[in-house]
Design a protein around this motif. Structure first.
Motif, short mmCIF file in Angstrom:
data_model
loop_
_atom_site.label_atom_id
_atom_site.label_comp_id
_atom_site.label_asym_id
_atom_site.label_seq_id
_atom_site.Cartn_x
_atom_site.Cartn_y
_atom_site.Cartn_z
N GLN A 57 -16.15 -7.70 -161.00
CA GLN A 57 -16.40 -7.93 -159.71
C GLN A 57 -15.55 -7.57 -158.72
N MET A 73 -9.93 -19.62 -147.59
CA MET A 73 -9.97 -18.17 -147.71
C MET A 73 -11.48 -18.20 -148.33
N GLN A 105 -22.40 -25.19 -156.49
CA GLN A 105 -21.16 -25.51 -155.82
C GLN A 105 -21.49 -25.44 -154.40
N GLN A 151 -4.88 -22.43 -155.61
CA GLN A 151 -5.81 -22.46 -156.58
C GLN A 151 -6.78 -21.03 -156.61
N GLY A 152 -7.35 -21.24 -157.75
CA GLY A 152 -8.08 -19.91 -158.02
C GLY A 152 -9.21 -19.94 -157.36
N PRO A 153 -10.02 -18.72 -156.86
CA PRO A 153 -11.22 -18.74 -156.37
C PRO A 153 -12.35 -19.48 -157.00
N TYR A 180 -17.04 -16.71 -152.74
CA TYR A 180 -16.24 -17.65 -153.36
C TYR A 180 -15.48 -18.20 -151.96
N LEU A 239 -14.17 -15.53 -149.81
CA LEU A 239 -14.17 -14.24 -150.26
C LEU A 239 -15.54 -13.93 -150.69
N PHE A 281 -13.61 -7.58 -154.94
CA PHE A 281 -13.69 -8.23 -153.71
C PHE A 281 -13.27 -7.84 -152.35
N GLY A 308 -11.53 -10.67 -147.60
CA GLY A 308 -11.64 -12.31 -147.31
C GLY A 308 -11.69 -12.60 -145.81
N TYR A 345 -21.45 -12.29 -154.35
CA TYR A 345 -20.93 -13.71 -154.57
C TYR A 345 -20.20 -14.01 -153.46
N LEU A 363 -16.57 -20.30 -157.03
CA LEU A 363 -17.96 -19.94 -156.71
C LEU A 363 -18.62 -20.82 -155.66
N ASP A 422 -27.20 -18.73 -158.40
CA ASP A 422 -26.47 -20.10 -158.52
C ASP A 422 -25.92 -20.55 -157.08
N GLN A 462 -11.49 -19.97 -151.66
CA GLN A 462 -10.09 -20.08 -152.33
C GLN A 462 -9.26 -20.98 -151.28
N GLN A 484 -24.26 -17.17 -155.74
CA GLN A 484 -24.28 -16.10 -156.20
C GLN A 484 -25.87 -15.33 -155.90
#
Lengths: 111, 113
Positions: free
Chosen positions: A100, A89, A59, A41-43, A35, A91, A102, A105, A33, A45, A56, A37, A48
């Motif tokens: 998952q 960042m 995004q 905020q949160g990471p 991501y 990731l 990580f 980053g 994956y 996606l 996927d 960030q 994938q």
């Protein structure tokens, strides 16, 4: 203990330039994956992979971002051209199934 | 549409006391939940997870509780240590997006000596 590797750790670039990030997942993890960030905020996606196939990328801003995992192992994420809003960042994570894991980053700053 | 929410941006706790971090979700298709800890300039580190078939999972000082009817989960850290100071993210798996983790916004935990 096996870890997800990413390089570079930090990247500063000017807008309109091209940048590339590399990720080497934990050995044996079929799913990879990317991501992004943004601070506070949160990471979220971006893309994938299952082995070498994209599962996927809904995004992923495909006009400027591309990702590949040609041999189903390591992966590259590219941005061309970079924009100021891409500062974040980036990731990479890998997973055998479920949890998952990580990497450290890549912190991208676009000037 | 924020499907996973951490409504407390920050939490301050005294060393040795309990830290309780909360998370709410809206998507009833989520069936697996995880907590990650993140230090500045590093990637998230997996802490603990829970399947929707359970209501509690414990690992050392960390316990995660899941209340499916309320769509709420919490992470308890007992006793809290200064080294626990970090950003904590709640994340959820499941629904229509296979394998995609949906993260909350994070809660900054500060543990004071």
């Amino acid at each position: 203990e096996a870890e997800v590797a990413q390089s570079p750790r930090y990247k500063i670039t000017e807008k309109s330039q091209a940048v590339a990030f590399w990720c080497d997942p934990i050995s044996g993890h079929a799913t990879l994956y990317w991501y992004r960030q943004i601070l506070g905020q949160g990471p979220e996606l971006l893309v994938q992979f299952q082995d070498e196939s994209v599962v996927d990328d809904s995004q992923l801003p495909k006009d400027r971002f591309s990702a590949e995992r040609l041999k189903g192992v390591d992966s590259t994420l590219k941005i061309q051209p970079a924009e100021l809003g891409d500062s974040a960042m980036y990731l990479c994570a890998s997973s055998p199934r479920g949890t998952q894991y990580f990497g450290p980053g890549t912190r991208l700053t676009v000037l | 549409d924020q499907q996973v929410k951490q409504n407390s941006p920050s939490l301050s706790v005294q060393e040795g006391r309990i830290s309780i971090l909360n998370c709410d979700y809206t998507n009833s298709m989520f069936d697996y939940f995880l907590w990650y800890k993140k230090y500045p300039a590093e990637g998230p580190t997996f802490l603990i997870s829970i399947s929707s078939i359970k209501d509690k999972n414990e690992d050392g000082r960390f316990t995660v509780f899941l209340n499916k009817s309320a769509k709420h989960l919490s992470l308890h850290i007992v006793p809290s240590q200064p080294g626990d100071s970090a950003v904590y993210f709640c994340a959820a798996l499941g629904g229509t997006s296979y394998g995609k983790l949906t993260f909350g916004q994070g809660t900054i935990l500060t543990v004071h000596p």
